[in-house]
Design a protein around this motif. Structure first.
Motif, PDB file in Angstrom:
ATOM      1  N   ARG A  47     -24.597  40.061  19.564  1.00 25.92           N
ATOM      2  CA  ARG A  47     -23.237  39.545  19.362  1.00 25.92           C
ATOM      3  C   ARG A  47     -22.260  40.696  19.135  1.00 25.92           C
ATOM      4  O   ARG A  47     -21.153  40.701  19.686  1.00 25.92           O
ATOM      5  N   THR A  48     -22.676  41.682  18.348  1.00 25.10           N
ATOM      6  CA  THR A  48     -21.812  42.840  18.089  1.00 25.10           C
ATOM      7  C   THR A  48     -21.575  43.627  19.366  1.00 25.10           C
ATOM      8  O   THR A  48     -20.442  44.033  19.660  1.00 25.10           O
ATOM      9  N   LEU A  49     -22.620  43.847  20.137  1.00 24.80           N
ATOM     10  CA  LEU A  49     -22.481  44.579  21.398  1.00 24.80           C
ATOM     11  C   LEU A  49     -21.542  43.838  22.348  1.00 24.80           C
ATOM     12  O   LEU A  49     -20.653  44.446  22.951  1.00 24.80           O
ATOM     13  N   GLU A  54     -16.399  43.523  25.011  1.00 27.15           N
ATOM     14  CA  GLU A  54     -15.253  42.690  25.371  1.00 27.15           C
ATOM     15  C   GLU A  54     -13.951  43.266  24.802  1.00 27.15           C
ATOM     16  O   GLU A  54     -12.935  43.347  25.503  1.00 27.15           O
ATOM     17  N   ALA A  55     -13.973  43.697  23.545  1.00 23.67           N
ATOM     18  CA  ALA A  55     -12.774  44.237  22.896  1.00 23.67           C
ATOM     19  C   ALA A  55     -12.285  45.514  23.574  1.00 23.67           C
ATOM     20  O   ALA A  55     -11.091  45.820  23.567  1.00 23.67           O
ATOM     21  N   ASN A  56     -13.225  46.260  24.177  1.00 23.96           N
ATOM     22  CA  ASN A  56     -12.866  47.511  24.845  1.00 23.96           C
ATOM     23  C   ASN A  56     -12.834  47.382  26.362  1.00 23.96           C
ATOM     24  O   ASN A  56     -12.754  48.386  27.077  1.00 23.96           O
ATOM     25  N   ARG A  57     -12.953  46.133  26.820  1.00 22.53           N
ATOM     26  CA  ARG A  57     -12.933  45.848  28.263  1.00 22.53           C
ATOM     27  C   ARG A  57     -13.972  46.667  29.025  1.00 22.53           C
ATOM     28  O   ARG A  57     -13.676  47.296  30.047  1.00 22.53           O
ATOM     29  N   LEU A  60     -21.451  45.424  29.402  1.00 23.86           N
ATOM     30  CA  LEU A  60     -22.487  45.729  28.414  1.00 23.86           C
ATOM     31  C   LEU A  60     -23.149  47.063  28.739  1.00 23.86           C
ATOM     32  O   LEU A  60     -23.438  47.859  27.840  1.00 23.86           O
ATOM     33  N   THR A  61     -23.365  47.335  30.013  1.00 22.76           N
ATOM     34  CA  THR A  61     -23.973  48.598  30.432  1.00 22.76           C
ATOM     35  C   THR A  61     -23.112  49.779  29.999  1.00 22.76           C
ATOM     36  O   THR A  61     -23.621  50.752  29.441  1.00 22.76           O
ATOM     37  N   ASP A  62     -21.803  49.698  30.242  1.00 19.85           N
ATOM     38  CA  ASP A  62     -20.913  50.786  29.848  1.00 19.85           C
ATOM     39  C   ASP A  62     -20.831  50.917  28.326  1.00 19.85           C
ATOM     40  O   ASP A  62     -20.751  52.020  27.795  1.00 19.85           O
TER      41      ASP A  62
END
Length: 99
Positions: A47-49, A54-57, A60-62
């Motif tokens: 959830r944190t990841l 999402e917050a940093n656009r 998940l890989t990046d």
């Protein structure tokens, strides 16, 4: 333990490297510069990841790549004897313990 699987493997089941089978238009392209990594993480970590990505656009890989890069940087600096500190807007400093 993480499972690492090379994406775009260029070997047959016997382990023969198929990239050496001639040149020109029939030659196999070089393998990509990434691997597939499968890990088990706690639900809260996921959830944190997802929230951070999402917050940093970021994908998940990046996001994972960014986290690993930061971890590497901090580890190298601490190994050289540097200390890591945060300074809040009021000027108070907090030193992080990376051990």
């Amino acid at each position: 333990m993480p499972i690492v699987e090379e994406e775009g493997s260029m070997s047959d089941p016997l382990g023969t490297d198929l990239r050496d089978k001639g040149a020109g238009r029939n030659a196999c392209p070089p393998p990509p510069s990434f691997v597939r990594l499968t890990v088990n993480v706690e639900a809260e970590t996921m959830r944190t990841l997802q929230w951070l990505a999402e917050a940093n656009r970021l994908s998940l890989t990046d996001g994972i790549g960014r986290a690993v890069t930061l971890w590497e940087f901090l580890t190298e600096r601490v190994a050289r004897g540097d200390r890591i500190a945060l300074i809040n807007p009021g000027g108070t400093m907090q030193t992080l313990d990376m051990r």
